[in-house]
Write an enzyme that holds these catalytic residues in place. Structure first.
Site, PDB file in Angstrom:
ATOM      1  N   VAL A  10      11.332 -27.458 -77.285  1.00  0.00           N
ATOM      2  CA  VAL A  10      12.682 -27.127 -77.756  1.00  0.00           C
ATOM      3  C   VAL A  10      13.608 -28.293 -77.406  1.00  0.00           C
ATOM      4  O   VAL A  10      13.499 -28.878 -76.319  1.00  0.00           O
ATOM      5  CB  VAL A  10      13.162 -25.822 -77.084  1.00  0.00           C
ATOM      6  CG1 VAL A  10      14.616 -25.537 -77.403  1.00  0.00           C
ATOM      7  CG2 VAL A  10      12.288 -24.648 -77.523  1.00  0.00           C
TER       8      VAL A  10
ATOM      9  N   GLY B 121      17.133 -22.921 -73.170  1.00  0.00           N
ATOM     10  CA  GLY B 121      17.702 -21.786 -72.441  1.00  0.00           C
ATOM     11  C   GLY B 121      18.363 -20.758 -73.342  1.00  0.00           C
ATOM     12  O   GLY B 121      19.001 -19.822 -72.863  1.00  0.00           O
TER      13      GLY B 121
ATOM     14  N   ASP C  59      -2.547 -24.407 -74.974  1.00  0.00           N
ATOM     15  CA  ASP C  59      -2.779 -25.496 -74.021  1.00  0.00           C
ATOM     16  C   ASP C  59      -1.482 -25.647 -73.229  1.00  0.00           C
ATOM     17  O   ASP C  59      -0.580 -26.384 -73.635  1.00  0.00           O
ATOM     18  CB  ASP C  59      -3.129 -26.778 -74.773  1.00  0.00           C
ATOM     19  CG  ASP C  59      -4.468 -26.657 -75.481  1.00  0.00           C
ATOM     20  OD1 ASP C  59      -5.453 -26.341 -74.793  1.00  0.00           O
ATOM     21  OD2 ASP C  59      -4.530 -26.857 -76.707  1.00  0.00           O
TER      22      ASP C  59
ATOM     23  N   GLY D 128      16.594 -19.097 -75.866  1.00  0.00           N
ATOM     24  CA  GLY D 128      15.594 -18.190 -76.449  1.00  0.00           C
ATOM     25  C   GLY D 128      14.814 -18.759 -77.624  1.00  0.00           C
ATOM     26  O   GLY D 128      14.021 -18.043 -78.239  1.00  0.00           O
TER      27      GLY D 128
ATOM     28  N   TYR E 112       3.963 -18.529 -70.146  1.00  0.00           N
ATOM     29  CA  TYR E 112       2.949 -17.866 -70.966  1.00  0.00           C
ATOM     30  C   TYR E 112       2.354 -16.657 -70.244  1.00  0.00           C
ATOM     31  O   TYR E 112       2.012 -15.656 -70.878  1.00  0.00           O
ATOM     32  CB  TYR E 112       1.862 -18.866 -71.367  1.00  0.00           C
ATOM     33  CG  TYR E 112       2.374 -19.893 -72.359  1.00  0.00           C
ATOM     34  CD1 TYR E 112       2.710 -19.523 -73.656  1.00  0.00           C
ATOM     35  CD2 TYR E 112       2.553 -21.227 -71.995  1.00  0.00           C
ATOM     36  CE1 TYR E 112       3.203 -20.457 -74.566  1.00  0.00           C
ATOM     37  CE2 TYR E 112       3.037 -22.163 -72.898  1.00  0.00           C
ATOM     38  CZ  TYR E 112       3.374 -21.762 -74.177  1.00  0.00           C
ATOM     39  OH  TYR E 112       3.870 -22.680 -75.073  1.00  0.00           O
TER      40      TYR E 112
ATOM     41  N   LEU F 241       4.421 -26.811 -77.937  1.00  0.00           N
ATOM     42  CA  LEU F 241       5.646 -26.069 -78.226  1.00  0.00           C
ATOM     43  C   LEU F 241       6.761 -26.735 -77.431  1.00  0.00           C
ATOM     44  O   LEU F 241       6.608 -26.977 -76.232  1.00  0.00           O
ATOM     45  CB  LEU F 241       5.483 -24.594 -77.821  1.00  0.00           C
ATOM     46  CG  LEU F 241       6.591 -23.625 -78.253  1.00  0.00           C
ATOM     47  CD1 LEU F 241       6.039 -22.210 -78.410  1.00  0.00           C
ATOM     48  CD2 LEU F 241       7.755 -23.615 -77.286  1.00  0.00           C
TER      49      LEU F 241
ATOM     50  N   GLY G  60      12.424 -21.009 -77.567  1.00  0.00           N
ATOM     51  CA  GLY G  60      11.000 -21.104 -77.210  1.00  0.00           C
ATOM     52  C   GLY G  60      10.295 -19.780 -77.446  1.00  0.00           C
ATOM     53  O   GLY G  60       9.188 -19.742 -77.992  1.00  0.00           O
TER      54      GLY G  60
END
Lengths: 89, 173
Positions: B90, B96, B126, B98, B135, B88, B100
């Site tokens: 960005v 910064g 992962d 949002g 996470y 994942l 993600g």
């Protein structure tokens, strides 16, 4: 066709069961299916570096396995997760 | 801005997340993975023609290492189906803001659909070392793996989030 040769490998019970299910369902010989699978995988590895491949199987330690199973039965969302999923609407 | 599956014509060449490995993956391998080898799908957040972020997922399963005979009846022998969130990222231009978390929500919703349609016990991410805290906020917990760890560098840490928590979070109060 190449001359055939034999290989021997230990696999997990799950993999063996999947292989046997597929053999029964498709009617192809086990050796043929194993060779096809290996060729697909090895060719893919030649084109894709190992670090970009997503491994389908994750084997965890007993302690982590027990923790995962407990989570599947009892996990509750964190506040951040609730906010994240409810913001969707 | 919309999130959708990567298209073959999407221009990925200008994507810069600040992590060269993630950028290289999107630019060189995401399409091969998806369109030639069918070993994963990359979802992209796009605005007009620019890719602003992406998340790559693949189905997988979790197994528990060989158990002593006494413990075998306590734990299931079958593997747990999961959705694996492998990457994942960005683009720097929108970090910064949002995106993600929007991509993460998209992936968790995908996992919910998977659970409804053919089974999914949870999501395994992962997580790169710098992302573990992100996470953890959403309830992902680290797991110790003995096999099947991503070979990316630096070595990511697998983290698990149960479908039970995702479903509970989606319910209206």
């Amino acid at each position: 066709m190449d001359k055939e040769t034999q290989i021997s490998a230990l696999v997990s019970r799950t993999t063996r069961e999947m292989l046997e299910r597929r053999v029964r369902a498709s009617g192809v010989k086990k050796g043929h299916l194993v060779e096809q699978a290996l060729q697909h995988y090895l060719l893919a590895l030649e084109e894709l570096p190992a670090d970009v491949i997503v491994r389908p199987k994750l084997v965890v330690t007993r302690a982590s396995g027990a923790a995962i199973l407990a989570k599947t039965r009892t996990a509750r969302p964190t506040r951040a997760l609730r906010r994240l999923m409810r913001d969707a609407d | 801005m919309q999130i959708r599956a990567l298209g073959a014509a999407d221009d990925r060449s200008r994507f810069r997340s600040g992590d060269p490995d993630l950028d290289r993956f999107l630019q060189k391998f995401a399409a091969q993975n998806q369109f030639r080898h069918y070993v994963g799908v990359t979802y992209v957040a796009v605005d007009e023609q620019s890719v602003l972020g992406f998340a790559t997922v693949a189905p997988g399963h979790v197994e528990i290492e060989r158990l002593p005979v006494a413990d075998r009846n306590k734990l299931p022998r079958y593997p747990l189906p999961v959705l694996r969130l492998a990457r994942l990222a960005v683009d720097r231009s929108v970090q910064g803001q949002g995106l993600g978390t929007r991509l993460l929500r998209f992936v968790l919703q995908l996992a919910e659909r998977m659970a409804d349609e053919y089974g999914c016990s949870g999501v395994v991410v992962d997580a790169k070392p710098g992302a573990a805290e992100f996470y953890a906020r959403y309830g992902f917990t680290p797991v110790e793996a003995v096999l099947g760890i991503s070979e990316a560098r630096p070595r990511p840490k697998p983290m698990f989030l149960a479908m039970r928590a995702i479903k509970a979070a989606s319910k209206r109060p």
